[in-house]
Design a protein around this motif. Structure first.
Motif, mmCIF file in Angstrom:
data_model
loop_
_atom_site.group_PDB
_atom_site.id
_atom_site.type_symbol
_atom_site.label_atom_id
_atom_site.label_comp_id
_atom_site.label_asym_id
_atom_site.label_seq_id
_atom_site.Cartn_x
_atom_site.Cartn_y
_atom_site.Cartn_z
ATOM 1 N N HIS A 211 1.079 -1.111 -0.193
ATOM 2 C CA HIS A 211 -0.021 -0.094 0.191
ATOM 3 C C HIS A 211 1.320 1.437 -0.371
ATOM 4 O O HIS A 211 0.053 2.554 0.157
ATOM 5 N N GLY A 212 1.894 1.466 0.304
ATOM 6 C CA GLY A 212 2.948 2.586 -0.425
ATOM 7 C C GLY A 212 3.501 3.230 1.170
ATOM 8 O O GLY A 212 2.944 4.277 1.184
ATOM 9 N N LEU A 213 3.040 2.652 2.039
ATOM 10 C CA LEU A 213 2.294 3.327 3.202
ATOM 11 C C LEU A 213 4.182 3.593 3.666
ATOM 12 O O LEU A 213 5.388 3.449 5.211
ATOM 13 N N SER A 214 5.135 4.653 3.036
ATOM 14 C CA SER A 214 6.917 4.955 3.155
ATOM 15 C C SER A 214 6.525 5.496 4.238
ATOM 16 O O SER A 214 7.961 6.223 4.548
ATOM 17 N N HIS A 215 5.496 6.678 4.837
ATOM 18 C CA HIS A 215 5.164 7.110 6.049
ATOM 19 C C HIS A 215 4.904 6.705 7.243
ATOM 20 O O HIS A 215 4.728 7.232 8.283
ATOM 21 N N VAL A 216 4.696 5.703 7.567
ATOM 22 C CA VAL A 216 4.360 4.608 8.388
ATOM 23 C C VAL A 216 5.702 3.958 9.131
ATOM 24 O O VAL A 216 6.223 3.709 8.266
ATOM 25 N N LYS A 217 6.217 3.705 10.298
ATOM 26 C CA LYS A 217 7.471 2.743 10.170
ATOM 27 C C LYS A 217 6.268 1.736 11.483
ATOM 28 O O LYS A 217 5.805 1.276 12.125
ATOM 29 N N LEU A 218 7.650 0.648 11.399
ATOM 30 C CA LEU A 218 7.127 -0.849 11.768
ATOM 31 C C LEU A 218 7.014 -0.745 13.317
ATOM 32 O O LEU A 218 8.468 0.014 13.061
ATOM 33 N N ASN A 219 6.377 -1.215 14.158
ATOM 34 C CA ASN A 219 6.535 -0.900 15.606
ATOM 35 C C ASN A 219 7.105 -2.147 16.662
ATOM 36 O O ASN A 219 6.048 -3.271 16.508
ATOM 37 N N MET A 220 7.743 -3.237 16.788
ATOM 38 C CA MET A 220 7.914 -4.642 17.009
ATOM 39 C C MET A 220 8.251 -4.067 18.685
ATOM 40 O O MET A 220 9.214 -2.832 18.791
ATOM 41 N N GLN A 221 8.003 -5.126 19.507
ATOM 42 C CA GLN A 221 7.574 -4.877 21.021
ATOM 43 C C GLN A 221 9.148 -5.169 20.993
ATOM 44 O O GLN A 221 9.172 -7.106 21.199
ATOM 45 N N LEU A 222 10.416 -5.419 21.848
ATOM 46 C CA LEU A 222 11.591 -6.016 21.684
ATOM 47 C C LEU A 222 11.624 -6.767 22.819
ATOM 48 O O LEU A 222 12.027 -7.749 22.893
ATOM 49 N N HIS A 223 11.071 -6.186 23.922
ATOM 50 C CA HIS A 223 10.558 -6.479 25.420
ATOM 51 C C HIS A 223 10.364 -8.211 25.009
ATOM 52 O O HIS A 223 10.366 -8.766 25.701
ATOM 53 N N LYS A 224 9.377 -8.096 24.195
ATOM 54 C CA LYS A 224 8.702 -9.556 23.731
ATOM 55 C C LYS A 224 9.606 -10.547 23.082
ATOM 56 O O LYS A 224 9.562 -11.638 23.094
ATOM 57 N N ILE A 225 10.979 -9.827 22.544
ATOM 58 C CA ILE A 225 11.555 -10.472 21.590
ATOM 59 C C ILE A 225 12.309 -11.140 22.761
ATOM 60 O O ILE A 225 13.232 -12.023 22.961
ATOM 61 N N ILE A 226 12.661 -10.478 23.287
ATOM 62 C CA ILE A 226 14.210 -10.390 24.317
ATOM 63 C C ILE A 226 13.697 -11.114 25.137
ATOM 64 O O ILE A 226 14.575 -12.086 26.066
ATOM 65 N N TRP A 227 12.720 -10.875 26.115
ATOM 66 C CA TRP A 227 12.017 -12.001 27.297
ATOM 67 C C TRP A 227 10.870 -12.064 26.620
ATOM 68 O O TRP A 227 10.431 -12.612 25.548
ATOM 69 N N ASP A 228 10.481 -13.763 27.988
ATOM 70 C CA ASP A 228 8.784 -13.845 27.475
ATOM 71 C C ASP A 228 8.277 -13.173 27.562
ATOM 72 O O ASP A 228 8.202 -12.376 28.118
ATOM 73 N N PRO A 229 7.300 -13.451 26.101
ATOM 74 C CA PRO A 229 5.708 -11.343 26.093
ATOM 75 C C PRO A 229 5.445 -12.343 27.318
ATOM 76 O O PRO A 229 4.082 -10.660 27.621
ATOM 77 N N SER A 230 5.199 -12.721 28.580
ATOM 78 C CA SER A 230 4.396 -12.698 29.244
ATOM 79 C C SER A 230 5.241 -12.074 30.582
ATOM 80 O O SER A 230 4.491 -11.917 31.720
#
Length: 234
Positions: A211-230
């Motif tokens: 959709h060409g959304l070059s003005h939007v930033k993907l937002n990943m949650q680092l804490h759920k990658i580094i640690w258990d999501p819960s």
């Protein structure tokens, strides 16, 4: 005794969940060491909420005065502070007083406030004018079950230093977020955050590119990658 210590607002008590130091997990400051101040209570009940312990029927783990909260934050070394919840603006003038007192911490370079879009930002923007304060507004989409609570006037109040977060749980959410950005003016940076269980990050990236959304930033949650999501306190 300083004027700050004499202020009656410093003795106002606010229900709390936790205060801890970790790295910021998302947004434009992701990865920076940050002190999190999590207040108790929320006016929404999103279907995918990952902090249900921050609102009833759970109980507040503690009640602290504003002075006690600020002194606890002073014990850490991070220059970034995140005021979060629940909904940290739920307490109105008490929330404003807390924001002002946090700004008295000399080392502070950034105070970002995570708010849910169902609280009018106007009084807070008018009461505290500081380049150190940023709002990260999480505009709720259909899958959250709370989109009807959103105050769309907030979109135009967000400034260039603020962030506009959309949690994307489905293609319906994606299309809704895209329509909101097309139909409402905002100066904030848009962030698209995937609900991992229903919107794999790779699929969200594919949609953004298609959709060409070059003005939007993907937002990943680092804490759920580094640690258990819960995990809490990380």
């Amino acid at each position: 005794m300083t004027g700050r210590e004499r202020s009656p607002m410093n003795n106002i008590k606010i229900p709390m969940v936790e205060i801890f130091e970790t790295v910021e997990g998302e947004g434009t400051r992701a990865g920076f060491p940050t002190v999190f101040v999590r207040l108790f209570g929320c006016n929404l009940r999103c279907t995918w909420c990952d902090t249900t312990y921050s609102y009833p029927p759970a109980e507040a783990e503690k009640v602290l005065t504003i002075q006690e909260i600020v002194e606890a934050v002073r014990q850490y070394r991070s220059t970034h502070v995140c005021l979060t919840g629940g909904e940290p603006l739920l307490y109105g003038n008490k929330s404003i007083a807390l924001i002002r007192e946090l700004l008295t911490i000399d080392r502070l370079t950034d105070l970002h406030i995570e708010t849910n879009g169902a609280v009018d930002l106007g009084p807070f923007l008018a009461a505290v004018d500081s380049p150190k304060v940023r709002y990260i507004m999480d505009f709720k989409l259909p899958d959250s079950g709370e989109m009807d609570k959103m105050i769309t006037e907030n979109l135009g109040k967000l400034r260039k230093q603020d962030e506009l977060k959309f949690v994307i749980g489905s293609e319906r959410d994606f299309e809704t977020a895209k329509a909101i950005l097309a139909n409402y003016r905002t100066e904030a940076l848009p962030l698209f955050s995937p609900v991992w269980e229903t919107m794999p990050p790779a699929k969200l990236v594919e949609l953004m590119l298609r959709h060409g959304l070059s003005h939007v930033k993907l937002n990943m949650q680092l804490h759920k990658i580094i640690w258990d999501p819960s995990a809490r306190g990380v």
